[in-house]
Design an enzyme around this catalytic site. Sequence first.
Site, PDB file in Angstrom:
ATOM      1  N   ARG A  86       0.846  -1.190   0.000  1.00 57.15           N
ATOM      2  CA  ARG A  86       0.000   0.000   0.000  1.00 57.15           C
ATOM      3  C   ARG A  86       0.881   1.239   0.000  1.00 57.15           C
ATOM      4  O   ARG A  86       1.956   1.233   0.592  1.00 57.15           O
ATOM      5  CB  ARG A  86      -0.929  -0.002   1.219  1.00 57.15           C
ATOM      6  N   LYS A 134      -9.218  -2.084   0.473  1.00 58.34           N
ATOM      7  CA  LYS A 134      -9.025  -1.023   1.457  1.00 58.34           C
ATOM      8  C   LYS A 134      -9.724   0.289   1.090  1.00 58.34           C
ATOM      9  O   LYS A 134     -10.002   1.113   1.957  1.00 58.34           O
ATOM     10  CB  LYS A 134      -7.530  -0.808   1.708  1.00 58.34           C
ATOM     11  N   CYS A 157       0.873  -9.052  11.426  1.00 58.47           N
ATOM     12  CA  CYS A 157       1.080  -9.271  12.862  1.00 58.47           C
ATOM     13  C   CYS A 157       0.381 -10.532  13.353  1.00 58.47           C
ATOM     14  O   CYS A 157       0.089 -10.669  14.533  1.00 58.47           O
ATOM     15  CB  CYS A 157       0.592  -8.063  13.670  1.00 58.47           C
ATOM     16  N   LYS A 171      -2.598 -11.922  11.962  1.00 51.19           N
ATOM     17  CA  LYS A 171      -4.053 -11.939  11.854  1.00 51.19           C
ATOM     18  C   LYS A 171      -4.546 -13.167  11.080  1.00 51.19           C
ATOM     19  O   LYS A 171      -5.373 -13.925  11.578  1.00 51.19           O
ATOM     20  CB  LYS A 171      -4.555 -10.651  11.192  1.00 51.19           C
ATOM     21  N   ASP A 194      -9.880 -10.385   7.204  1.00 43.65           N
ATOM     22  CA  ASP A 194      -9.355  -9.015   7.091  1.00 43.65           C
ATOM     23  C   ASP A 194     -10.297  -7.896   7.531  1.00 43.65           C
ATOM     24  O   ASP A 194      -9.861  -6.966   8.188  1.00 43.65           O
ATOM     25  CB  ASP A 194      -8.905  -8.764   5.647  1.00 43.65           C
TER      26      ASP A 194
HETATM   27  C1  SPV Z   1      -3.209  -5.354   4.802  1.00 42.33           C
HETATM   28  O1  SPV Z   1      -2.064  -4.952   4.526  1.00 42.33           O
HETATM   29  O2  SPV Z   1      -3.776  -5.065   5.858  1.00 42.33           O
HETATM   30  C2  SPV Z   1      -3.910  -6.211   3.861  1.00 42.33           C
HETATM   31  C3  SPV Z   1      -3.451  -6.267   2.495  1.00 42.33           C
HETATM   32  O3  SPV Z   1      -4.905  -6.778   4.214  1.00 42.33           O
HETATM   33  S1  SPV Z   1      -3.852  -4.840   1.627  1.00 42.33           S
HETATM   34  O4  SPV Z   1      -4.864  -5.165   0.671  1.00 42.33           O
HETATM   35  O5  SPV Z   1      -2.637  -4.412   0.982  1.00 42.33           O
HETATM   36  O6  SPV Z   1      -4.321  -3.828   2.546  1.00 42.33           O
HETATM   37 MN    MN Z   2      -5.702  -5.809   6.018  1.00 41.63          MN
END
Ligand code: SPV
Ligand code: MN
Length: 634
Positions: free
Chosen positions: A92, A237, A281, A283, A298
């Site tokens: 990200r 996200k 971490c 999850k 998630d």
């Molecule tokens: C995270 O990094 O918290 C994820 C993957 O679940 S992402 O889609 O990159 O956010």
């Molecule tokens: Mn995530």
Amino acid sequence: MPDFDKNRYAPILKEKMSAESYRKLTALENLKLFDFVGEYVELCKPDSVYMCDDSDTDAEYLKRNALKLGEEKKLAKEGHTVHYDGYEDQGRAPGATKNLISKELIPLMEALLPKEREEGLAEVRQIMDGIMKGKEAIVKLSCEAPSGGPFAIGCAQMTDSFYVCHSEELLYRRGYEHFRRMKDKERFFRFVHSAGRLDERGNSIDLDKRRIYQDLEDFIVLSTNNQYAGNSVGLKKHAMRLAIKLSGMEGWLCEHMFVMSVQDEKKGRSTIFCGAFPSACGKTSTAMLPGEKIIGDDIAYFRNIDGEFRAANVENGIFGIIKDVNPDDDPLIFKTLQTPGKEIIFSNVLTGPDNNPYWLGMGIDPPKKGRNFSGEWHEGKKDADGNQIPFAHSNARYTLRLGYLENIDSSYNDPNGVPVRGVVYGGRDSDTSAPIEESPDWKSGIILKACTLESETTSATIGKEGVLAPQPMANLDFISYPIGQYITNNIRFVEGIKEVPPIFAVNYFLRDQNGRFLTGKIDKKVWMHWAERRIHNELDAHRTPLGYIPIYEDLREMFRDILDQEFSRELYEELFKFRIDAWIAKISRAVRFYHRTAPDCPQEYYDTWKSTVEKLEGLKGRFGKFIAPGAYSE
Ligand code: SPV
Ligand code: MN
């Protein structure tokens, strides 16, 4: 039925869409959707536009084109493909991500990637002008959470990446029929994404024009010049940031949480937990513990339904970190990833000469050459700064449907969600928090555990790894309205809930003086079972200044029962001693963080943090730096 033929976008859409695609779009009788597609086709100027419905034929079309255009390549095992993101597009991108808000809100949201809305929209729209020229745009509808219940939210994605659509096909529930049932007035989320100009490897060239802009007033996300799924897949996200904003307005919650159930087979009991952990971490591995059941890994929505605390898994698949998935640590996922015939996208792994994927921590020696996120790769290959390029990226991922997993909980598709009995907050610190501690009550759990959560930064976001950073509710990257209000909404959510779930704080990352982890990866199974038995009032606990921890004898028995392992009293004492100085420092860091980032944070919370620090300071006179388990009482 709206008269689409009179709509200003009708000519351009008829020109760019086949008669069949145009029919599929108009058959939904949704003017807002039609206008959305029209507006962004006019702006992005794709050569053609393909409208998907919920048919398998369209799902095949997405898959086929992802392969044809080289966004994915077939791997040796049937159904498996590999996708590569650009070298600088492996996580990200907070630097390119903005929440578009009104000027007045900006001082309240300094830590939440704010940007003045009009300015942000003008900037990104300029980048989007003509960005899809020479490409086909796809419009794909999905539904977040199961359709037909109070959690469901319709989502419309327009993108020029078949990989993005293919990912959404695996990760989310198809939504064309949901839109058909939706009334025209109902709110839905909209996403436009373009990978932009591509180099010979098929990767976005114009990373300087990478933007991920959430318009929080209009519930639309505009994302350009990127491919990594956390930046490109709208429902992930982006939708989460929109849902957090919407939940804040409507009085529910959207959390960065897994949903799973702990199984007590002897008693025939299944107990549902939700858990928030910052990226990387533990999850997914908690949600996928052997012997337990998964509902989602998630994102969870919480709603009070007739006084019950209920959660829905927003997703239908997993976009999981593949690093360290091996037969010992993640046997279920490892097995699934090795099974031919499953539709799985591997991203940013090494493709060996045998056309199989290899990743870090796989437990198998990788080949010395192949293809990876840097292109053709051989052992010893260096980047422009002279650093060795690892054979796979540490944020390499797999994308698969939840339904493939043997351990899926049968309730995962319930439109009314599942009843939550326990909530877990998991941080990542090497020297402060115990492996598990139960909070005395919901409010104290939120203020002292969830709000003080921290993580060492990881490869899930671009930037330096290993820096201790505040992570309130593991949600800092996604909170999209002022933090003080967000905390208050978390506290108030349980008003009117008949059975408020206890909050547990966990930490899998305690280390000894030599930097070695003090706990084994599978030990989390014991911590989760301890929590489960606490919920069912079966176990006593020792008091600590911040909650309750396990009694040694209970853990010894559970380690034997569950893991067939001996658990020494010595290790117990080390793991569960209350670290007074470290906790004072942790709370003080949180206070500084909220002073800096949350001008709307109510005084009451500062008072709690202050009185807690004073209480801990006072205890030092009595106990010294550490409180041995069992030594403290209130
Ligand atoms: C995270 O990094 O918290 C994820 C993957 O679940 S992402 O889609 O990159 O956010
Ligand atoms: Mn995530």
